[in-house]
Design a protein around this motif. Structure first.
Motif, PDB file in Angstrom:
ATOM      1  N   CYS A 143     -40.731  18.131  94.642  1.00  0.00           N
ATOM      2  CA  CYS A 143     -40.118  16.851  95.028  1.00  0.00           C
ATOM      3  C   CYS A 143     -40.349  15.777  93.974  1.00  0.00           C
ATOM      4  O   CYS A 143     -39.461  14.948  93.717  1.00  0.00           O
ATOM      5  CB  CYS A 143     -40.637  16.393  96.397  1.00  0.00           C
ATOM      6  SG  CYS A 143     -42.408  16.061  96.488  1.00  0.00           S
ATOM      7  N   LEU A 162     -39.901  16.248 100.829  1.00  0.00           N
ATOM      8  CA  LEU A 162     -41.315  16.255 100.431  1.00  0.00           C
ATOM      9  C   LEU A 162     -41.895  17.659 100.431  1.00  0.00           C
ATOM     10  O   LEU A 162     -42.740  17.990  99.595  1.00  0.00           O
ATOM     11  CB  LEU A 162     -42.122  15.352 101.369  1.00  0.00           C
ATOM     12  CG  LEU A 162     -41.835  13.848 101.290  1.00  0.00           C
ATOM     13  CD1 LEU A 162     -42.675  13.098 102.325  1.00  0.00           C
ATOM     14  CD2 LEU A 162     -42.105  13.294  99.894  1.00  0.00           C
ATOM     15  N   LEU A 163     -41.444  18.488 101.359  1.00  0.00           N
ATOM     16  CA  LEU A 163     -41.993  19.839 101.497  1.00  0.00           C
ATOM     17  C   LEU A 163     -41.178  20.894 100.743  1.00  0.00           C
ATOM     18  O   LEU A 163     -41.422  22.098 100.911  1.00  0.00           O
ATOM     19  CB  LEU A 163     -42.075  20.217 102.981  1.00  0.00           C
ATOM     20  CG  LEU A 163     -43.039  19.383 103.838  1.00  0.00           C
ATOM     21  CD1 LEU A 163     -42.925  19.783 105.300  1.00  0.00           C
ATOM     22  CD2 LEU A 163     -44.475  19.538 103.355  1.00  0.00           C
ATOM     23  N   TYR A 201     -48.807  12.668  99.283  1.00  0.00           N
ATOM     24  CA  TYR A 201     -48.076  12.206 100.461  1.00  0.00           C
ATOM     25  C   TYR A 201     -48.725  10.950 101.044  1.00  0.00           C
ATOM     26  O   TYR A 201     -48.047  10.020 101.467  1.00  0.00           O
ATOM     27  CB  TYR A 201     -48.041  13.293 101.534  1.00  0.00           C
ATOM     28  CG  TYR A 201     -47.325  14.562 101.148  1.00  0.00           C
ATOM     29  CD1 TYR A 201     -46.226  14.556 100.286  1.00  0.00           C
ATOM     30  CD2 TYR A 201     -47.737  15.791 101.665  1.00  0.00           C
ATOM     31  CE1 TYR A 201     -45.569  15.727  99.949  1.00  0.00           C
ATOM     32  CE2 TYR A 201     -47.076  16.973 101.334  1.00  0.00           C
ATOM     33  CZ  TYR A 201     -46.004  16.936 100.476  1.00  0.00           C
ATOM     34  OH  TYR A 201     -45.351  18.099 100.145  1.00  0.00           O
ATOM     35  N   HIS A 244     -45.633  13.267 108.604  1.00  0.00           N
ATOM     36  CA  HIS A 244     -45.098  14.551 109.060  1.00  0.00           C
ATOM     37  C   HIS A 244     -45.382  15.639 108.034  1.00  0.00           C
ATOM     38  O   HIS A 244     -45.790  16.753 108.376  1.00  0.00           O
ATOM     39  CB  HIS A 244     -43.592  14.411 109.286  1.00  0.00           C
ATOM     40  CG  HIS A 244     -43.049  15.287 110.364  1.00  0.00           C
ATOM     41  ND1 HIS A 244     -42.587  14.810 111.560  1.00  0.00           N
ATOM     42  CD2 HIS A 244     -42.906  16.629 110.420  1.00  0.00           C
ATOM     43  CE1 HIS A 244     -42.164  15.820 112.312  1.00  0.00           C
ATOM     44  NE2 HIS A 244     -42.350  16.947 111.637  1.00  0.00           N
ATOM     45  N   ALA A 245     -45.173  15.297 106.757  1.00  0.00           N
ATOM     46  CA  ALA A 245     -45.431  16.264 105.685  1.00  0.00           C
ATOM     47  C   ALA A 245     -46.910  16.636 105.631  1.00  0.00           C
ATOM     48  O   ALA A 245     -47.257  17.816 105.437  1.00  0.00           O
ATOM     49  CB  ALA A 245     -44.979  15.688 104.347  1.00  0.00           C
ATOM     50  N   LYS A 303     -47.690  18.913 108.823  1.00  0.00           N
ATOM     51  CA  LYS A 303     -47.114  20.256 108.771  1.00  0.00           C
ATOM     52  C   LYS A 303     -47.735  21.088 107.658  1.00  0.00           C
ATOM     53  O   LYS A 303     -48.038  22.281 107.852  1.00  0.00           O
ATOM     54  CB  LYS A 303     -45.597  20.170 108.584  1.00  0.00           C
ATOM     55  CG  LYS A 303     -44.939  21.539 108.675  1.00  0.00           C
ATOM     56  CD  LYS A 303     -43.450  21.454 108.886  1.00  0.00           C
ATOM     57  CE  LYS A 303     -42.873  22.858 109.114  1.00  0.00           C
ATOM     58  NZ  LYS A 303     -41.400  22.813 109.327  1.00  0.00           N
ATOM     59  N   SER A 304     -47.938  20.485 106.491  1.00  0.00           N
ATOM     60  CA  SER A 304     -48.537  21.237 105.387  1.00  0.00           C
ATOM     61  C   SER A 304     -49.967  21.638 105.711  1.00  0.00           C
ATOM     62  O   SER A 304     -50.386  22.763 105.418  1.00  0.00           O
ATOM     63  CB  SER A 304     -48.495  20.402 104.107  1.00  0.00           C
ATOM     64  OG  SER A 304     -48.979  21.154 103.020  1.00  0.00           O
ATOM     65  N   VAL A 341     -38.542  14.632 105.189  1.00  0.00           N
ATOM     66  CA  VAL A 341     -39.638  15.596 105.331  1.00  0.00           C
ATOM     67  C   VAL A 341     -39.329  16.855 104.533  1.00  0.00           C
ATOM     68  O   VAL A 341     -40.183  17.370 103.797  1.00  0.00           O
ATOM     69  CB  VAL A 341     -39.868  15.951 106.816  1.00  0.00           C
ATOM     70  CG1 VAL A 341     -40.964  17.010 106.953  1.00  0.00           C
ATOM     71  CG2 VAL A 341     -40.232  14.708 107.620  1.00  0.00           C
ATOM     72  N   HIS A 342     -38.104  17.352 104.674  1.00  0.00           N
ATOM     73  CA  HIS A 342     -37.719  18.564 103.937  1.00  0.00           C
ATOM     74  C   HIS A 342     -37.810  18.335 102.433  1.00  0.00           C
ATOM     75  O   HIS A 342     -38.213  19.234 101.683  1.00  0.00           O
ATOM     76  CB  HIS A 342     -36.290  18.979 104.314  1.00  0.00           C
ATOM     77  CG  HIS A 342     -36.128  19.376 105.746  1.00  0.00           C
ATOM     78  ND1 HIS A 342     -37.064  20.119 106.428  1.00  0.00           N
ATOM     79  CD2 HIS A 342     -35.132  19.111 106.648  1.00  0.00           C
ATOM     80  CE1 HIS A 342     -36.662  20.323 107.673  1.00  0.00           C
ATOM     81  NE2 HIS A 342     -35.492  19.723 107.825  1.00  0.00           N
ATOM     82  N   SER A 371     -43.993  10.783 105.633  1.00  0.00           N
ATOM     83  CA  SER A 371     -45.095  11.345 104.840  1.00  0.00           C
ATOM     84  C   SER A 371     -46.198  11.883 105.752  1.00  0.00           C
ATOM     85  O   SER A 371     -46.844  12.895 105.438  1.00  0.00           O
ATOM     86  CB  SER A 371     -45.652  10.305 103.870  1.00  0.00           C
ATOM     87  OG  SER A 371     -46.056   9.130 104.541  1.00  0.00           O
TER      88      SER A 371
END
Length: 593
Positions: free
Chosen positions: A272, A315-316, A236, A92-93, A96-97, A312-313, A90
């Motif tokens: 998600c 969540l995003l 997240y 990471h999400a 990146k977001s 991660v993918h 989370s």
């Protein structure tokens, strides 16, 4: 042992004076002690984002945000390196977001790294550092999340290659302090921290860091003052916070972000969450309990058995079709994880039983055919069964001379301090260790197993010296006591929503009571569940279900019709053929003689 939570008269008086129902007031007074004012009560029950502590108290926060802002302005390559559990995924999400969606950094300029749990172990390992250094184009900045505090050797390698490493973490620092080679170390546990809440999860540290970057970008004219705030990422943050089992009792920050995050999740605007709603086969609102027992384990399963980027993918995910495909993958991995967990749990329980018989206060369990991905879960199950701190170990993949494992604690035992004690007794067999109060991980040489057992036992016995004076350790089931007959109704169940969100140190209510069983029969496809009708002394009937209570043709039913029992249970809604009724979900029950 069934133990009733102690009740705080101060909190009880405050809650009742504020007009809370007596049923709710008693539950609150058994969870939080010392609430003496209406403001304290309001902060706990209705936490708002305006109550959040300022990120400005975090160490190195200005230095970190300035360097990241510079990287964004110059379109530098930024690497994200995070842990493989839900907190790390989370985080990471969030990172990146924030960088790409909120700050406009090109996705091609953000590179993701998560260590493979089985092949690379925990944290910023040497193999992860190798991958970062071998990547083309090579990043100039690395941001860690939910790890990094104990990774000085690898951070030094990256620094020597001209890479600035910014650690964002929430784990306890090594005795020597923050990594010496780090460009910035943003952590409430770092020396000099003025941030007042050390109970926040790694994902919240990441979110606060990005909030600081947003402020810095506005200050430098790189973002408009009206640029969207990062509160849109709190779903997240909520998931990582609940799944990492940080406190929802002592931390108003955690309660606030979880409450806000659940509101976002329940809009189902993000693909998600719409997909996860289908996977969980529910139509009600997401709760913290759904995160802890439904969403978290499914995201965790991928990181336990394989590489964690699928989480991660998920969540995003930008579309529902992508999200539902990834949700199915996570569900499949979770099913596999449960199969592996059951096999190893049975093996661990047998070993634990033997060690308890020897009088040990700590349990160090060696699983020759174990699986590093489920060490923590198995350790937790053994803790629940025996009421002792546990370490589960198995061979480290690719390194037959090493073993790795996870540790879980009980109240009164600090995992990382206990590992430090063992390390100080003899560091010759240690390769690495880390963690915090409730949990940790370690890697040791195989020949060090016997020494670890003795050193960890000494550490635990010292920490529990006062508690052991009252007798040997045993598993405890904490309850909120009996429920008055007048409160055994759906209205009381609705009142419990006042106390949401539930989580560690603010557990969902569990009750106890003495009942006569007017009905007891196996149900379900294999007959392993028991459907009960419980009758209390006031002749009030309560429908009950006891899942996985019975093994037909293997053992007798644990309870039978007509018996008087002491039951421990939670309350839930039962919907059948359009009818809704109150139901007791039995945790355990013992026959009264």
């Amino acid at each position: 042992m069934i133990v009733m939570r102690p009740l705080c008269d101060t909190t009880l008086d405050t809650a009742q004076n504020a007009g809370l129902p007596a049923f709710v007031s008693r539950l609150l007074a058994r969870r939080i002690h010392g609430i003496a004012t209406a403001d304290q009560l309001q902060a706990l029950l209705s936490p708002k984002l305006s109550m959040l502590d300022s990120y400005k108290g975090l160490p190195d926060i200005d230095r970190a945000s300035q360097r990241i802002t510079s990287a964004l302005s110059s379109k530098e390559i930024i690497a994200l390196e995070t842990d493989h559990d839900v907190d790390g995924v989370s985080s990471h999400a969030v990172l990146k977001s924030a960088l790409c969606d909120y700050f406009g950094h090109p996705e091609s300029h953000v590179i993701s790294f998560i260590g493979h749990r089985l092949k690379e172990g925990y944290g910023l390992s040497d193999s992860v550092a190798d991958r970062i250094l071998a990547h083309t184009p090579r990043p100039s900045v690395v941001i860690t999340a939910d790890n990094g505090s104990s990774d000085e050797p690898r951070i030094a390698r990256l620094k020597a290659e001209g890479i600035h490493v910014i650690v964002s973490d929430h784990h306890d620092m090594p005795e020597e302090g923050a990594p010496a080679s780090v460009f910035a170390c943003v952590s409430p546990k770092a020396s000099g921290s003025q941030y007042p809440d050390s109970a926040i999860a790694g994902v919240m540290v990441s979110w606060l860091l990005m909030c600081a970057v947003r402020s810095q970008m506005i200050q430098e004219g790189l973002l408009s003052e009206n640029a969207p705030k990062l509160s849109g990422l709190l779903d997240y943050v909520a998931v990582g916070t609940v799944a990492d089992c940080v406190s929802l009792g002592s931390s108003i920050n955690n309660r606030a972000v979880v409450a806000a995050g659940l509101q976002i999740m329940n809009t189902l605007e993000r693909p998600c969450w719409k997909a996860m709603r289908e996977v969980l086969w529910g139509d009600g609102a997401f709760t913290a309990t759904d995160i802890g027992f439904g969403i978290g384990p499914r995201i965790n399963a991928r990181g336990r058995l394989d590489e964690a980027m699928a989480g991660v993918h998920f969540l995003l995910s930008s579309t529902f079709e992508e999200a539902i495909e990834l949700a199915a993958l996570l569900e499949s991995e979770n099913t596999t994880r449960k199969t592996i967990e059951k096999r190893l749990k049975d093996e661990a329980m047998a070993i634990a039983t033997s060690q308890v018989a020897q009088g040990r206060n700590s349990l160090v369990i060696w699983l020759e055919n174990g699986h590093a991905g489920v060490h923590g879960i198995v350790a937790s199950r053994v803790v629940e069964a025996f009421g002792r701190p546990v370490i589960c170990l198995s061979p480290k993949e690719g390194h037959p001379d090493l073993m790795s494992g996870s540790a879980r604690a009980i109240p009164g035992v600090h995992v990382r301090d206990a590992m430090q004690y063992a390390y100080d007794c003899d560091n010759s067999y240690f390769v690495a260790f880390g963690g915090h109060e409730g949990a940790g991980g370690l890697t040791i040489k195989r020949e060090g197993l016997e020494r670890l057992m003795e050193d960890y036992e000494a550490a635990v016995t010292e920490q529990l010296e006062d508690r052991l004076k009252s007798g040997p350790l045993e598993a405890m089931i904490w309850t909120d006591g009996p429920v008055d007959s007048t409160d055994l109704n759906l209205a009381s169940l609705e009142q419990l929503q006042i106390l949401q969100p539930f989580g560690r140190e603010f557990e969902e209510p569990v009750f106890e009571g003495e009942f006569t069983l007017s009905q007891c029969k196996p149900v379900g496809k294999e007959g392993i569940h028991l459907k009960l009708v419980l009758v209390n002394d006031d002749q009030v009937k309560l429908q009950g279900i006891w899942f996985n209570a019975y093994k037909p043709d293997v053992e007798p039913m644990p309870v039978e019709q007509g018996q008087r029992v002491r039951a421990v249970y939670s309350l839930d809604r039962n919907e059948f053929n359009g009818s809704v009724s109150l139901q007791a979900v039995i945790k355990t029950a013992e026959v009264l003689r």
